[in-house]
Design an enzyme around this catalytic site. Structure first.
Site, PDB file in Angstrom:
ATOM      1  N   ASP A 192      39.881  34.668  33.349  1.00 26.47           N
ATOM      2  CA  ASP A 192      40.312  35.711  34.280  1.00 26.47           C
ATOM      3  C   ASP A 192      40.286  37.058  33.554  1.00 26.47           C
ATOM      4  O   ASP A 192      40.877  37.183  32.474  1.00 26.47           O
ATOM      5  CB  ASP A 192      41.728  35.401  34.763  1.00 26.47           C
ATOM      6  CG  ASP A 192      42.268  36.402  35.782  1.00 26.47           C
ATOM      7  OD1 ASP A 192      41.568  37.370  36.122  1.00 26.47           O
ATOM      8  OD2 ASP A 192      43.417  36.204  36.228  1.00 26.47           O
TER       9      ASP A 192
ATOM     10  N   SER B 291      47.872  38.398  41.989  1.00 23.44           N
ATOM     11  CA  SER B 291      46.899  39.460  41.757  1.00 23.44           C
ATOM     12  C   SER B 291      47.463  40.819  42.163  1.00 23.44           C
ATOM     13  O   SER B 291      48.467  41.260  41.608  1.00 23.44           O
ATOM     14  CB  SER B 291      45.599  39.119  42.480  1.00 23.44           C
ATOM     15  OG  SER B 291      44.542  39.911  42.025  1.00 23.44           O
TER      16      SER B 291
ATOM     17  N   HIS C 173      40.927  33.079  37.989  1.00 22.59           N
ATOM     18  CA  HIS C 173      41.766  33.908  38.849  1.00 22.59           C
ATOM     19  C   HIS C 173      41.814  33.290  40.247  1.00 22.59           C
ATOM     20  O   HIS C 173      40.806  32.846  40.782  1.00 22.59           O
ATOM     21  CB  HIS C 173      41.160  35.314  38.929  1.00 22.59           C
ATOM     22  CG  HIS C 173      42.036  36.307  39.618  1.00 22.59           C
ATOM     23  ND1 HIS C 173      43.054  36.965  38.984  1.00 22.59           N
ATOM     24  CD2 HIS C 173      42.032  36.763  40.902  1.00 22.59           C
ATOM     25  CE1 HIS C 173      43.647  37.789  39.821  1.00 22.59           C
ATOM     26  NE2 HIS C 173      43.050  37.680  40.999  1.00 22.59           N
TER      27      HIS C 173
END
Length: 309
Positions: free
Chosen positions: A246, A153, A276
């Site tokens: 996501d 991320s 995610h």
């Protein structure tokens, strides 16, 4: 493909947590993050907290070393959390899993978080940290000539930006970049932002809030949104892993395509049925173990190591 049924209880629980819904609050998100999911922790021969003496001042880190006394290749790992939360502790199981599977050292960096420390403070800190890690190779038990960077991320964002900065301004050579569902752009018009706007833990609104915390009133540029670089040529080989449900899915795929078009060797694994953050769901999702295995194989190949037994 439908979402993996194993995720349903988690998504129900997360959707009911106040800190996961707007209006978002830095303190509440950090407090909520202090109760990470109970997942198995791989055994690693040496795990120790260290302090890197960097040009940006002392930086805390955690070293995972499967073979103390042997100079191993190193993955510098940068945790996710929207640049706002996430810690060495929250990503301890994932770092252990990568170190054990790849049989390499992993150094997880405690970088400054937003909004107290806005862009480019975190990036400047991790740039200084990788230089310091190479300089302290003997005490860390690492091979300074075989260093990769990676993260999930926001940590994937910092990893990609670090590779760009190193290419253009110098620093220890980087052998590979491991990008797990990375933040690559702040273009919220991509289809995955609309398709996965709510209901899958990371929401589109949360992601926009994260960007606001990171940038403040600064304009976006190539080191905050790496896909905006004029060219990606000359960057290290990459592993890009994206998740179906996501908001960041499409920008990760677009970055992998840009890297390939600019002549960079890329493995892009798109994982259906997951959300995610799935790679941290070790012991809950088989897909997490597969992602760690992919990362391990590609890191070993980039370091010129034989496949793990």
């Amino acid at each position: 493909m439908p979402i993996d049924p194993a995720l349903a209880p988690l998504l129900d629980m997360m959707s009911a947590l106040p800190h996961m819904n707007p209006p978002f609050d830095v303190t509440a998100l950090r407090l909520g993050d202090e109760q990470p999911m109970p997942v198995p922790k791989a055994e690693v021969a040496e795990v120790r907290d260290v302090t890197l003496d960097t040009s940006a001042g002392p930086v805390a880190a955690r070293l995972y070393h499967p073979q103390p006394g042997t100079m191993l290749p190193l993955l510098v790992f940068l945790h996710g959390g929207g640049w706002v939360f996430g810690t060495i502790e929250t990503h301890d199981p994932l770092c252990r899993a990568i170190a054990a599977a790849a049989e390499i050292a992993v150094l997880s960096i405690d970088y400054p978080r937003s909004p107290e420390h806005r862009y480019p403070t975190a990036l400047d800190t991790v740039r200084a940290a990788i230089v310091a890690a190479a300089a302290q190779a003997d005490t860390l038990g690492i091979d300074a000539n075989r260093i990769a960077v990676g993260g999930d991320s926001a940590g994937g964002n910092l990893s990609a930006a670090l590779c760009l900065a190193t290419r253009d301004a110098g620093g220890p050579p980087i052998a590979h970049q491991l990008l797990l569902y990375p933040v690559i752009d702040n273009d919220f018009t991509r289809a995955s932002y609309a398709e996965n706007a709510t209901g899958y833990m990371l929401s589109s609104e949360m992601m926009q809030w994260f960007w606001a915390q990171y940038l403040g009133d600064q304009a976006v540029d190539a080191l905050s949104a790496p896909i905006r670089a004029d060219s990606l040529a000359g960057l290290p080989s990459a592993t890009v892993i994206t998740a179906e449900f996501d908001p960041l899915r499409d920008e990760g795929a677009a970055y992998a395509a840009r890297l390939k078009a600019d002549g960079v060797a890329v493995t892009h694994d798109h994982v259906p049925g997951v959300i995610h953050g799935f790679a941290s769901m070790l012991g809950m999702l088989p897909q997490a173990d597969v992602a760690v295995g992919t990362a391990a194989r590609n890191l070993r190949a980039a370091f010129g190591m034989t496949p793990a037994a």
